[in-house]
Design an enzyme around this catalytic site. Structure first.
Site, mmCIF file in Angstrom:
data_model
loop_
_atom_site.group_PDB
_atom_site.id
_atom_site.type_symbol
_atom_site.label_atom_id
_atom_site.label_comp_id
_atom_site.label_asym_id
_atom_site.label_seq_id
_atom_site.Cartn_x
_atom_site.Cartn_y
_atom_site.Cartn_z
ATOM 1 N N GLN A 56 -10.666 9.811 7.037
ATOM 2 C CA GLN A 56 -10.452 8.419 7.433
ATOM 3 C C GLN A 56 -9.309 7.829 6.620
ATOM 4 O OE1 GLN A 56 -14.619 6.401 7.692
ATOM 5 N NE2 GLN A 56 -14.881 8.259 6.514
ATOM 6 N N CYS A 113 11.659 -1.801 17.571
ATOM 7 C CA CYS A 113 11.766 -0.570 18.356
ATOM 8 C C CYS A 113 13.166 -0.479 18.971
ATOM 9 C CB CYS A 113 10.695 -0.590 19.458
ATOM 10 S SG CYS A 113 10.831 0.771 20.620
ATOM 11 N N SER A 121 -18.479 5.546 2.648
ATOM 12 C CA SER A 121 -19.692 4.727 2.669
ATOM 13 C C SER A 121 -20.474 4.969 3.953
ATOM 14 C CB SER A 121 -19.338 3.237 2.532
ATOM 15 O OG SER A 121 -18.432 2.874 3.546
ATOM 16 N N ASN A 136 -20.992 11.954 -3.413
ATOM 17 C CA ASN A 136 -20.719 10.521 -3.586
ATOM 18 C C ASN A 136 -21.508 10.043 -4.810
ATOM 19 O OD1 ASN A 136 -20.594 7.608 -3.217
ATOM 20 N ND2 ASN A 136 -20.130 8.001 -1.061
ATOM 21 N N CYS A 160 12.551 -0.895 23.108
ATOM 22 C CA CYS A 160 12.113 -2.121 23.806
ATOM 23 C C CYS A 160 12.263 -3.380 22.960
ATOM 24 C CB CYS A 160 10.662 -1.973 24.257
ATOM 25 S SG CYS A 160 9.487 -2.081 22.904
ATOM 26 N N ASP A 195 -3.552 8.103 3.560
ATOM 27 C CA ASP A 195 -2.603 8.304 2.462
ATOM 28 C C ASP A 195 -1.887 9.653 2.447
ATOM 29 O OD1 ASP A 195 -4.578 10.076 1.397
ATOM 30 O OD2 ASP A 195 -5.499 8.469 0.237
ATOM 31 N N ARG A 229 0.829 -1.206 0.000
ATOM 32 C CA ARG A 229 0.000 0.000 0.000
ATOM 33 C C ARG A 229 0.870 1.265 0.000
ATOM 34 N NH1 ARG A 229 -4.730 -0.420 4.272
ATOM 35 N NH2 ARG A 229 -5.343 1.511 3.215
ATOM 36 N N HIS A 254 -7.677 7.774 11.246
ATOM 37 C CA HIS A 254 -7.203 6.383 11.188
ATOM 38 C C HIS A 254 -5.688 6.276 11.048
ATOM 39 C CE1 HIS A 254 -11.471 4.903 9.804
ATOM 40 N NE2 HIS A 254 -11.430 5.282 11.058
#
Ligand code: OAD
Length: 262
Positions: free
Chosen positions: A115, A163, A205, A229, A166, A118, A84, A133
């Site tokens: 949301q 990381c 949606s 939409n 940790c 990108d 992605r 998100h």
């Protein structure tokens, strides 16, 4: 672009409701635009729920976008996110992203609540963007939940990154199914939604909570709701104006009219 008036259900490109939207925008103090995957579709990034082309029609979210999936098979989950990222790397903002950035110049305050992960709104020039998100480009520690710069991460024997503090695997800084949204982003999104005059619902949606509730809160607080939409959604029924078209076509038209193009 076809436009449907929610009051009379007639389609007309010059329906007076369009003028009412333009007048609302001209007098608005605060405008919010809630965006979803549809706003990036014209950039070539697939949506989630469109039949055939949507990501969730091809891939199983429970295998790729949950903490359990990551615990089970971090490599598979990373492959999906690296794919992605590559997809995003090859894309540019489209006319809809640019028009939203331009719209901000015509109203005193425009906040984009997205949301999408990108980053295309920011790339197009939008300066006030709430990412509900997360962001695809950022990494965080899967244990400590803090953002980690890739350059400081430690490579692991499995070919992943860990990381530096940790040793837990790094993961993309995105919200997965079953996870809470970033608290600051969500709190601000609710405040902005309940204080705006005009609320756009663009390319979503409207089925994923809590984002899907924001338009309802906005409406209850008195905002004028505008949906953009090509398809009907569960939110169409509460919108004051429904513009049935692609955001890359409808948004530039709104900006053109605001700029006095007709
Ligand atoms: P969806 O894939 O659920 O919905 C995309 C919407 O965009 C649909 O209603 C389409 O009709 C519409 N659409 C398609 N092309 C468009 C265009 N050119 N212009 C305007 N609209 C267009 O995507 P989201 O609603 O964003 O969450 O999905 C919400 C969340 O579900 C995502 O953030 C993701 C997903 O699971 C997580 O991964 C946590």
């Amino acid at each position: 672009m076809s436009q449907i008036c929610q009051m009379c259900q007639k389609e007309s490109p010059n329906h007076p409701i369009t003028q009412s939207l333009i007048s609302r925008l001209r007098s608005a103090q605060r405008v919010v635009a809630l965006t979803g995957a549809g706003v990036s579709a014209e950039s070539g990034i697939p949506t989630f729920r469109d039949a055939q082309t949507g990501l969730w029609a091809k891939y199983d979210p429970t295998q790729l976008a949950t903490p359990e999936a990551f615990a089970r098979n971090p490599k598979l989950v990373w492959e999906w996110y690296e794919w992605r990222r590559a997809l995003r790397h090859d894309t540019q903002p489209n006319a809809g992203h640019y028009a939203l950035a331009a719209l901000a110049k015509h109203v005193p305050r425009l906040v984009v609540i997205t949301q999408n992960i990108d980053g295309l709104h920011q790339l197009a020039g939008s300066t006030d963007v709430i990412e509900l998100h997360g962001n695809l480009q950022r990494n965080k520690c899967s244990r400590e939940n803090i953002v980690i710069e890739r350059a400081t991460a430690r490579p692991t024997a499995e070919g992943l990154l860990a990381c530096p503090r940790c040793g837990a695997y790094l993961r993309p800084d995105v919200v997965w199914f079953g996870e809470a949204l970033p608290r600051d982003a969500l709190e601000r999104a609710f405040v902005e939604s309940t204080q705006c005059d005009v609320f756009f619902i663009i390319g979503t949606s409207g089925v994923v909570e809590p984002a899907a509730s924001l338009p309802r809160y906005a409406k209850r607080a008195g905002a004028f709701l505008v949906e953009i939409n090509p398809e009907e959604t569960p939110l169409s029924a509460i919108a004051d104006v429904v513009l049935r078209g692609k955001s890359g076509e409808v948004l530039p038209e709104i900006v053109r009219r605001l700029e006095g193009g007709d």
